[in-house]
Motif scaffolding. Structure first.
Motif, short mmCIF file in Angstrom:
data_model
loop_
_atom_site.label_atom_id
_atom_site.label_comp_id
_atom_site.label_asym_id
_atom_site.label_seq_id
_atom_site.Cartn_x
_atom_site.Cartn_y
_atom_site.Cartn_z
N CYS A 157 21.69 84.27 36.08
CA CYS A 157 22.65 85.33 35.76
C CYS A 157 21.96 86.48 35.02
CB CYS A 157 23.73 84.67 34.89
SG CYS A 157 24.92 85.78 34.22
N ASN A 158 22.12 87.70 35.50
CA ASN A 158 21.57 88.91 34.87
C ASN A 158 20.04 88.91 34.74
OD1 ASN A 158 24.07 90.16 34.52
ND2 ASN A 158 24.46 88.97 32.66
N SER A 159 19.36 88.12 35.58
CA SER A 159 17.89 88.12 35.50
C SER A 159 17.31 89.43 36.07
CB SER A 159 17.31 86.90 36.23
OG SER A 159 17.86 86.80 37.51
N SER A 160 18.09 90.15 36.85
CA SER A 160 17.68 91.48 37.32
C SER A 160 18.84 92.43 37.03
CB SER A 160 17.47 91.48 38.84
OG SER A 160 16.63 90.45 39.25
N THR A 161 18.53 93.72 36.90
CA THR A 161 19.65 94.65 36.72
C THR A 161 20.25 95.04 38.07
OG1 THR A 161 18.08 96.46 36.65
CG2 THR A 161 18.85 95.61 34.53
N ALA A 162 19.40 95.01 39.12
CA ALA A 162 19.91 95.35 40.46
C ALA A 162 19.18 94.52 41.50
CB ALA A 162 19.70 96.83 40.74
N ILE A 163 19.94 94.10 42.53
CA ILE A 163 19.34 93.33 43.62
C ILE A 163 19.67 94.00 44.94
CG2 ILE A 163 19.37 91.12 44.85
CD1 ILE A 163 19.77 89.67 42.37
N GLY A 164 18.64 94.19 45.77
CA GLY A 164 18.85 94.69 47.13
C GLY A 164 18.84 93.50 48.07
N LEU A 165 19.83 93.45 48.97
CA LEU A 165 19.93 92.35 49.92
C LEU A 165 19.80 92.94 51.32
CD1 LEU A 165 23.12 90.69 48.37
CD2 LEU A 165 20.77 89.90 48.05
N VAL A 166 18.90 92.41 52.13
CA VAL A 166 18.80 92.88 53.51
C VAL A 166 19.06 91.69 54.42
CG1 VAL A 166 17.40 94.09 55.21
CG2 VAL A 166 17.01 94.51 52.78
N ALA A 167 20.10 91.79 55.27
CA ALA A 167 20.45 90.68 56.15
C ALA A 167 20.46 91.15 57.59
CB ALA A 167 21.83 90.14 55.79
N GLY A 168 20.11 90.23 58.49
CA GLY A 168 20.21 90.53 59.92
C GLY A 168 20.99 89.41 60.60
N GLY A 169 22.06 89.75 61.32
CA GLY A 169 22.84 88.76 62.08
C GLY A 169 23.33 87.61 61.22
N SER A 170 23.05 86.36 61.68
CA SER A 170 23.53 85.20 60.94
C SER A 170 22.70 84.97 59.67
CB SER A 170 23.52 83.95 61.81
OG SER A 170 22.22 83.70 62.27
N GLY A 171 21.68 85.78 59.45
CA GLY A 171 20.92 85.76 58.20
C GLY A 171 21.77 86.20 57.01
N ILE A 172 23.01 86.55 57.27
CA ILE A 172 23.92 86.92 56.18
C ILE A 172 24.27 85.68 55.34
CG2 ILE A 172 26.03 86.61 57.55
CD1 ILE A 172 25.52 89.45 55.05
N THR A 173 24.07 84.46 55.87
CA THR A 173 24.60 83.27 55.16
C THR A 173 23.99 83.05 53.76
OG1 THR A 173 23.21 81.83 56.51
CG2 THR A 173 25.51 82.05 57.18
N PRO A 174 22.65 83.07 53.59
CA PRO A 174 22.14 82.88 52.22
C PRO A 174 22.47 84.07 51.32
CG PRO A 174 20.35 83.39 53.70
CD PRO A 174 21.56 83.19 54.56
N ILE A 175 22.59 85.25 51.96
CA ILE A 175 22.92 86.47 51.22
C ILE A 175 24.34 86.32 50.63
CG2 ILE A 175 23.36 88.95 51.59
CD1 ILE A 175 20.33 88.18 51.81
N LEU A 176 25.26 85.72 51.42
CA LEU A 176 26.63 85.50 50.93
C LEU A 176 26.62 84.53 49.74
CD1 LEU A 176 28.66 85.13 54.25
CD2 LEU A 176 28.81 86.99 52.59
N GLN A 177 25.72 83.55 49.77
CA GLN A 177 25.64 82.61 48.64
C GLN A 177 25.28 83.35 47.36
OE1 GLN A 177 22.54 80.03 50.10
NE2 GLN A 177 23.95 78.31 50.25
N VAL A 178 24.28 84.24 47.44
CA VAL A 178 23.84 84.98 46.25
C VAL A 178 24.98 85.89 45.78
CG1 VAL A 178 22.16 86.65 45.37
CG2 VAL A 178 21.42 84.87 46.97
N LEU A 179 25.60 86.56 46.75
CA LEU A 179 26.71 87.46 46.44
C LEU A 179 27.85 86.69 45.75
CD1 LEU A 179 27.70 90.31 46.95
CD2 LEU A 179 28.51 89.58 49.19
N ASN A 180 28.21 85.53 46.33
CA ASN A 180 29.26 84.68 45.76
C ASN A 180 28.94 84.27 44.33
OD1 ASN A 180 31.65 83.70 46.86
ND2 ASN A 180 30.53 82.72 48.53
N GLU A 181 27.67 83.89 44.12
CA GLU A 181 27.25 83.43 42.80
C GLU A 181 27.46 84.55 41.77
OE1 GLU A 181 26.21 80.45 41.96
OE2 GLU A 181 25.16 80.72 40.06
N ILE A 182 27.08 85.78 42.16
CA ILE A 182 27.14 86.89 41.20
C ILE A 182 28.60 87.29 40.94
CG2 ILE A 182 26.48 89.30 40.79
CD1 ILE A 182 23.91 88.72 42.37
N ILE A 183 29.37 87.44 42.01
CA ILE A 183 30.74 87.95 41.77
C ILE A 183 31.67 86.90 41.19
CG2 ILE A 183 30.60 89.82 43.47
CD1 ILE A 183 32.11 88.10 45.42
#
Ligand SMILES: Cc1cc2nc3c(=O)[nH]c(=O)nc-3n(C[C@H](O)[C@H](O)[C@H](O)COP(=O)(O)OP(=O)(O)OC[C@H]3O[C@@H](n4cnc5c(N)ncnc54)[C@H](O)[C@@H]3O)c2cc1C
Length: 311
Positions: free
Chosen positions: A173-199
């Motif tokens: 939590c808060n280990s970075s001030t900003a995170i850039g996420l780049v996803a392609g196609g079904s590569g969105i799945t781990p990105i959603l996990q990170v997003l879920n964790e933060i929000i």
């Protein structure tokens, strides 16, 4: 790590399932004995002790649903189609209070036997980490794919073997001030996990910027849900880039470019991070562009704390 409990199931949880009924029982007996002077009511205590022994046995013999060293069959509870070739598969955990509690960026291995041959593939659950009693996988099926096609043919009630968790990403939590996420196609799945964790962590104020690339606008997975999150969480923004858009498309076009990354993602800085998940060709392109912009990475397989992390 605390598990989320839903009210109706609170008595299934080991501690509450023992303390709450015991407290109520003892209070009831004490008040009744005090008011009536009827000491014979104390003979009911062996009933209480039998109940306690049963609850303790039930709590401690309860098994986890998934292990890292052996396969466990889990039942498909529900299937929701999200696009012409992608569905969300909801699997049941052993009890309605168990949570998968998978750290963000970690995945499970799924096993299927296809024409008598064992096939194993990794999948990232997209449900919240503490979702009670279930987890969701979003799987994109390929016409000539083995395991993804096996998923597409599954109906509720069938089981799939799972093992895990597996993964490397370290996120705090808060280990970075900003995170850039780049996803392609079904590569969105781990990105959603990170997003879920933060929000879902109210004290986590990390600014999150997602650049999501797809072939056509119909391939964008969970677009409505992502757009809703943008409206709800001011520290989250998303940009879509589509390679073969229709004439109505108003978003970004083509493949990911250096200019898109500079405009849509945080700049390289020790306080910022870049997480990437797409097909191998896209990952290579994005890493090359990231390097040009000034992001630093080892060039080897990503390690948990890397500033630029490729799933
Ligand atoms: C760590 C990790 C996590 C993953 N998480 C998910 C997830 O949450 N959801 C998900 O849907 N997938 C995910 N994948 C991909 C998944 O593991 C499988 O590779 C995918 O489901 C295809 O498996 P298959 O057996 O159907 O295809 P295979 O039989 O292995 O491949 C057959 C053919 O399918 C096509 N194909 C397979 N994969 C791709 C691809 N990525 N892009 C384009 N064509 C392809 C190709 O034509 C290929 O020749 C993940 C991969 C990794 C490495």
């Amino acid at each position: 790590m605390a598990d989320v409990l839903v009210g109706k199931n609170i008595l299934d949880e080991p501690v509450h399932g023992i303390y709450i009924p015991t407290g109520l029982f003892l209070a009831g007996i004490s008040i009744t004995v005090y008011m009536s002077g009827e000491n014979r009511l104390l003979y009911t205590l062996p009933v209480l002790f039998s109940f306690l022994a049963y609850r303790a046995y039930a709590a401690y013999s309860r098994k986890r649903s998934i292990y890292s060293d052996r396969w466990s069959p889990l039942e498909l509870e529900d299937k929701t189609i999200v696009s012409k070739n992608t569905a969300i598969y909801r699997f049941k955990l052993n009890t309605s209070v168990e949570t998968l509690n998978l750290p963000p960026g970690y995945h499970l291995m799924a096993r299927a036997f296809i024409n008598g041959t064992e096939e194993i593939r990794p999948y990232h659950p997209i449900s919240p980490r503490y979702a009670p009693g279930y987890f969701d996988l979003m799987v994109k099926s390929y016409v000539d794919g083995k395991v993804s096609k096996f998923f597409a043919g599954l109906e509720p009630g069938k089981t799939v073997d799972f093992m895990g968790p597996v993964g490397k990403l370290n996120y705090y939590c808060n280990s970075s001030t900003a995170i850039g996420l780049v996803a392609g196609g079904s590569g969105i799945t781990p990105i959603l996990q990170v997003l879920n964790e933060i929000i879902t962590t109210p004290e986590d104020v990390t600014k999150i910027s997602l650049l999501y690339a797809n072939e056509t606008e119909n391939d964008i997975l969970l677009k409505d849900e992502l757009d809703e999150l943008v409206d709800k969480y001011p520290h989250f923004e998303v940009n879509y880039v589509v390679n073969r858009p229709s004439s109505n498309w108003k978003g970004l076009r083509g493949y990911v470019t250096k200019e898109m990354m500079q405009r849509c993602l945080p700049s390289p800085s020790v306080d910022h991070r870049l997480l990437i998940c797409g097909p191998p060709d896209m990952n290579s392109l994005v890493l090359e562009l990231a390097n040009n912009i000034g992001w630093r990475f080892s060039g080897e397989e990503s390690e948990g704390n890397d500033q630029v992390f490729v799933f």
